[in-house]
Design a protein around this motif. Structure first.
Motif, PDB file in Angstrom:
ATOM      1  N   VAL A 265      49.703  48.130  37.974  1.00 56.70           N
ATOM      2  CA  VAL A 265      48.880  47.083  38.568  1.00 56.70           C
ATOM      3  C   VAL A 265      47.472  47.186  37.986  1.00 56.70           C
ATOM      4  O   VAL A 265      47.104  48.211  37.406  1.00 56.70           O
ATOM      5  CB  VAL A 265      48.815  47.206  40.112  1.00 56.70           C
ATOM      6  CG1 VAL A 265      50.182  46.972  40.742  1.00 56.70           C
ATOM      7  CG2 VAL A 265      48.260  48.571  40.529  1.00 56.70           C
ATOM      8  N   ASP A 266      46.685  46.134  38.150  1.00 59.54           N
ATOM      9  CA  ASP A 266      45.308  46.155  37.651  1.00 59.54           C
ATOM     10  C   ASP A 266      44.370  46.894  38.597  1.00 59.54           C
ATOM     11  O   ASP A 266      43.405  47.517  38.170  1.00 59.54           O
ATOM     12  CB  ASP A 266      44.812  44.725  37.437  1.00 59.54           C
ATOM     13  CG  ASP A 266      45.614  44.005  36.367  1.00 59.54           C
ATOM     14  OD1 ASP A 266      45.509  44.396  35.197  1.00 59.54           O
ATOM     15  OD2 ASP A 266      46.368  43.071  36.706  1.00 59.54           O
ATOM     16  N   ALA A 267      44.644  46.792  39.899  1.00 57.70           N
ATOM     17  CA  ALA A 267      43.822  47.469  40.899  1.00 57.70           C
ATOM     18  C   ALA A 267      44.706  47.875  42.065  1.00 57.70           C
ATOM     19  O   ALA A 267      45.736  47.246  42.331  1.00 57.70           O
ATOM     20  CB  ALA A 267      42.685  46.566  41.379  1.00 57.70           C
ATOM     21  N   ALA A 268      44.303  48.942  42.754  1.00 58.73           N
ATOM     22  CA  ALA A 268      45.051  49.423  43.910  1.00 58.73           C
ATOM     23  C   ALA A 268      44.071  49.715  45.042  1.00 58.73           C
ATOM     24  O   ALA A 268      43.071  50.409  44.838  1.00 58.73           O
ATOM     25  CB  ALA A 268      45.852  50.670  43.559  1.00 58.73           C
ATOM     26  N   VAL A 269      44.372  49.174  46.214  1.00 62.60           N
ATOM     27  CA  VAL A 269      43.530  49.364  47.396  1.00 62.60           C
ATOM     28  C   VAL A 269      44.369  50.098  48.433  1.00 62.60           C
ATOM     29  O   VAL A 269      45.301  49.533  49.003  1.00 62.60           O
ATOM     30  CB  VAL A 269      43.043  48.020  47.974  1.00 62.60           C
ATOM     31  CG1 VAL A 269      42.109  48.260  49.159  1.00 62.60           C
ATOM     32  CG2 VAL A 269      42.346  47.190  46.896  1.00 62.60           C
TER      33      VAL A 269
END
Length: 397
Positions: A265-269
């Motif tokens: 993924v591009d970002a993970a929260v």
């Protein structure tokens, strides 16, 4: 939102095809232009006349219609839409898509297109759960195909389980999300949310007071920014966000597996309140009171999801964000956690009982990064989510 948007709707053969008529009506209500394509088997369930009447457009059915080839051609038809929707998507058509087969108009359009595709699977529960279908689903998702549903319920065949096509309004919601253009368009973002439940025995578990409300709000804010959001949630009380790829889990180990399955993924929260420990050997039967006194529980450490993803040597997301729910020395503990885990940002908050934040509708957070600690005023969780989504969009530009 959908005014003058061009939807190429492929209707495959299955009892759920009747829902496609209502889907067309709902899309037309929102101003969309719907071009329908019927497979031969779909004509056993809905007629070209009914589909054409609702769409206000000609129905395309045959790959070898020479007049159509002269006027438009199947290549142009496949690329002239803003979005291709397959509803219902049968096991057969999913298999063709996953393996690059093109022996009819529908499968040829799907192979020839460079337009985004959204499918709404519908089939018997055994067909849905079959390893071949699940392999095909994984392949399609890996190819960037959007998926909505299926839902769980009674089947026309008399069985019960997952396999019912999503309702038309659910599909419309996914279509609106897919058509949304924002600062995060083209970005794939993972969000974890809610608590985890760690079993003690079949009726008891270890948990926490997280409602999952902040995670749901973050996911919705990211969708509003145009991101493709994979939402992995424990058994939270909060309503599930619209427009996401939903993955439900219960335990920390299940959440770890689900997170690894979504990468890259591009970002993970990571906003989930994951239990630090689990019972090492949960009882298979309810633990009873005995004269021998209190039971002794042995604990094992759960996987550290945030640290695992933050410290990946390859395929690490460009931006990894953790959460720190603290009751004492909030900024100091959160700063230490960021360095220890290796994530880019930590969103810290004070969850002492007197704040009313855990399980409440408001939050007061401090964003900790390489630039230091930035405290935000107390506000609604939706407002926190919007502000965080905007920061994420800027960081990924």
């Amino acid at each position: 939102m959908l005014t003058d948007k061009r939807i190429l709707l492929i209707i495959a053969g299955g009892i759920a095809a009747f829902k496609s008529l209502d889907l067309i009506r709902r899309l037309r209500e929102r101003g969309a232009l719907v071009t329908p394509v019927l497979t031969r088997s779909a004509e056993e369930f809905v007629t070209p006349l009914s589909v054409s009447s609702l769409a206000g457009e000609k129905v395309y059915r045959d790959l070898f219609d020479l007049t159509d080839e002269a006027e438009m051609g199947h290549i142009q038809l496949s690329r002239s839409a803003d979005l291709i929707v397959v509803a219902p998507a049968t096991a057969d058509l999913m298999a063709k898509m996953a393996n690059g087969l093109a022996n009819d108009l529908a499968s040829t359009l799907l192979l020839a297109t460079d337009t985004p595709v959204l499918i709404a699977p519908a089939m018997n529960v055994r067909m849905w759960e079959h390893p071949a279908t699940q392999r095909n689903l994984t392949t399609l998702q890996g190819d960037g195909i959007g998926v909505v549903g299926p839902n769980e319920g009674d089947m026309a065949c008399g069985e019960y389980g997952p396999g019912r096509m999503s309702e038309p309004l659910e599909i419309v919601s996914e279509i609106e999300s897919a058509m949304r253009v924002g600062a995060l368009s083209g970005q794939r973002v993972l969000v974890t949310s809610g608590p985890t439940h760690e079993p003690i025995d079949p009726v008891r578990y270890i948990a926490n007071r997280s409602s999952g409300a902040q995670g749901s709000a973050i996911a919705e804010a990211l969708v509003e920014q145009g991101a493709e959001v994979i939402f992995v949630t424990g058994p939270a009380d909060a309503a599930r966000p619209n427009g996401v790829h939903l993955v439900e889990v219960e335990t920390a180990q299940e959440m770890m597996q689900a997170v690894q399955g979504t990468l890259p993924v591009d970002a993970a929260v990571f906003s989930a309140a994951v239990a630090d420990w689990r019972v090492a050997s949960a009882s298979e039967s309810k633990i009873k009171k005995t004269k021998d006194g209190l039971p002794v529980l042995s604990f094992a450490e759960n996987p550290d999801i945030l640290a695992t993803v933050s410290q990946m040597k390859s395929g690490r997301p460009k931006l990894v964000i953790g959460f720190a729910a603290e009751t004492d020395d909030v900024i100091e503990n959160a700063t230490s956690k960021r360095l220890r885990k290796g994530c880019d940002w930590i969103v810290a908050n004070d969850v002492s009982p007197e704040t009313g934040i855990m399980g409440g509708s408001e939050n007061a957070v401090t964003l900790i990064s390489d630039d230091g600690a930035e405290s935000w005023p107390r506000m609604g969780k939706a407002e926190v989510a919007c502000q965080l989504a905007e920061r994420i969009a800027k960081a990924l530009q």
